[in-house]
Write a protein that holds these residues in place. Sequence first.
Motif, short mmCIF file in Angstrom:
data_model
loop_
_atom_site.label_atom_id
_atom_site.label_comp_id
_atom_site.label_asym_id
_atom_site.label_seq_id
_atom_site.Cartn_x
_atom_site.Cartn_y
_atom_site.Cartn_z
N ALA A 1 -9.74 -14.43 -0.25
CA ALA A 1 -10.91 -13.59 -0.56
C ALA A 1 -10.83 -13.16 -2.01
O ALA A 1 -10.76 -14.01 -2.89
CB ALA A 1 -11.00 -12.44 0.41
N THR B 1 -6.27 -8.34 9.05
CA THR B 1 -7.33 -7.36 9.25
C THR B 1 -8.68 -8.03 9.04
O THR B 1 -8.99 -8.46 7.93
CB THR B 1 -7.15 -6.18 8.25
N ASP C 1 -11.90 -7.84 8.15
CA ASP C 1 -12.95 -6.99 7.57
C ASP C 1 -14.10 -7.77 6.95
O ASP C 1 -15.20 -7.25 6.77
CB ASP C 1 -12.35 -6.04 6.53
N PHE C 2 -13.85 -9.05 6.61
CA PHE C 2 -14.82 -9.84 5.84
C PHE C 2 -14.39 -11.28 5.93
O PHE C 2 -13.20 -11.58 5.80
CB PHE C 2 -14.78 -9.32 4.40
N TRP C 3 -15.34 -12.19 6.17
CA TRP C 3 -14.98 -13.60 6.29
C TRP C 3 -16.18 -14.48 6.04
O TRP C 3 -17.33 -14.00 6.06
CB TRP C 3 -14.40 -13.90 7.68
N HIS D 1 -19.48 -9.37 7.10
CA HIS D 1 -18.50 -8.30 6.91
C HIS D 1 -18.62 -7.26 8.00
O HIS D 1 -19.63 -7.19 8.71
CB HIS D 1 -18.63 -7.66 5.53
N THR E 1 -14.87 -2.24 6.49
CA THR E 1 -14.26 -2.78 5.28
C THR E 1 -13.58 -1.70 4.44
O THR E 1 -12.83 -2.00 3.54
CB THR E 1 -15.33 -3.47 4.38
N ALA F 1 -9.23 -1.45 5.86
CA ALA F 1 -9.09 -2.67 5.05
C ALA F 1 -8.76 -2.31 3.60
O ALA F 1 -7.60 -2.30 3.20
CB ALA F 1 -10.37 -3.50 5.15
N TYR F 2 -9.79 -2.00 2.80
CA TYR F 2 -9.59 -1.75 1.37
C TYR F 2 -8.57 -0.63 1.12
O TYR F 2 -7.57 -0.83 0.42
CB TYR F 2 -10.93 -1.41 0.71
N SER G 1 -9.86 -9.47 1.24
CA SER G 1 -10.16 -9.24 2.65
C SER G 1 -9.38 -10.21 3.52
O SER G 1 -9.10 -11.33 3.10
CB SER G 1 -11.66 -9.43 2.90
N ALA H 1 -6.18 -9.41 5.46
CA ALA H 1 -6.39 -8.63 4.23
C ALA H 1 -5.05 -8.42 3.53
O ALA H 1 -3.99 -8.46 4.17
CB ALA H 1 -6.99 -7.27 4.56
#
Lengths: 133, 351
Positions: B113, B186, B188-190, B200, B205, B209-210, B300, B302
């Motif tokens: 990511a 994790t 969170d976004f893909w 997402h 996220t 995640a972040y 992400s 992650a």
Amino acid sequence: MAENIAITWRRIPERYRLAGSQCMTCHAKFFPPRKLCPTCRRKGKIESCAFSGKGKIFSLSEVHSAPAGLELEIPYVLAIVQLAEGPKLTTQLVDCREKDVKVGAAVEVVFRRIRSDDPEGLLHYGYKFRLVK
Amino acid sequence: MTSTGIVGYGAYVPPYRIKAEEIARVWGEEPERIIKGLGVKEKSVPGLDEDAATLAVEASRNAIGVAGIEPSKIKAVYVGSESHPYAVKPTATMVAEAIGSTPEVMAADLEFACKAGTAGIQIGMGLVASNMAEYVLAVGSDTSQGRPGDALEYTAAAGAAAFIVGRQKEQMVAKLEQTCSFTTDTPDFWRRQHAEFPTHGGRFTGEPAYFRHVMGATQMLFEKTGMKASDFDYFVFHQPNGKFPLEVAKKMEIDVEKVKPGLMTPIIGNTYSGASPIGLCAVLDIAKPGQNICLTSFGSGAGSDSFWLTTTDLLPQNRTRAAHNLAWYVERKKYLDYGLYAKHRRKLKSL
């Protein structure tokens, strides 16, 4: 229309990094590279050389009716650039319109997509030029 | 570990921009709410003939300029991106060929990511420290995708940053003192294979995640090095929007003034793999010798990579050797309306 893969591959050094050639006898530089010096003929000794990517506009025109594959990019500027080392080449000028360009303006080389064999074909990359402000 | 450092760095951002206001106009959103909510005023858009490979080449050429080295001495090239032009065929070979490092060069594309660029720096540190390569080029480059109308469309931007890792102390502009990573699975976004746009988890996220990964990696770096927040002069965090990095600063009791110089997303958008690396370029362009920088990326899926860098006496003179610095790219702007933007990003089905 797809360009032959072997032709594309053979041109990668000149398209990607302005690889040219020079005659070690008369010091003339060539782009695209030559294998024989037209002045020195058999007395010439050709070696490869790289161009700096700096140059100036020799002539230009704005294209409004593009060849197949470049329709999305119109209007774009096509120019003859004289490289700092001497040779001239024809190239697209990026990020500008004809009104922004003057003959003699300084330009520098950039690396861009030059064509795309859609939708599943090869992407072709190479030199274009940009105004130095 | 043999010490390694950054001997050259460079950035690239395309000249095209679209304002958040213009995107909001099309989707019927309130621009003030979006700009305030995301902390992003405008974002960069790639030219019609630009992609992650072309962006990577220009950033790499600037990095080679700063380093002042023969490109043939670069023995490994890693390009991190989530928008590689091909699904199969490496971006790294194009970059290596364009800069003149072929054929004696290791090369591969990386994907994690938004943090594949910093993953490349870590690989470079390993290869250089172990004497497997004299110089390694690590690039983070993206022309990121955002689904029309999605919140991501306001931030998904284009940009690249390149770093040359080396071991000669007399060539370093910044020493790479330490690095560590905080990684978990994790979701969170893909973006699935063949999908045009990413998906997402919305609010998911953020916290799990972040924030968990960025703060986890930064805290881990503090513990490994014995450094404290107050020992650093600058912090560069991954910047998916203009707000998250400032929130990390608040949560970790870091002076926000140390974060702002490396926060580029509000004016160029989120350049994904290029984001925190471009932030580092912004800081290196203004830092004085002997300053401590903490860089923490986030990808992400992650994970976060955290680095401690110390600038050297060479930085002020060597950074002037780039053909163009980040500020030059950021200041030249050509604004697009949504129609032209849709054409640039080929968001119309017929293109």
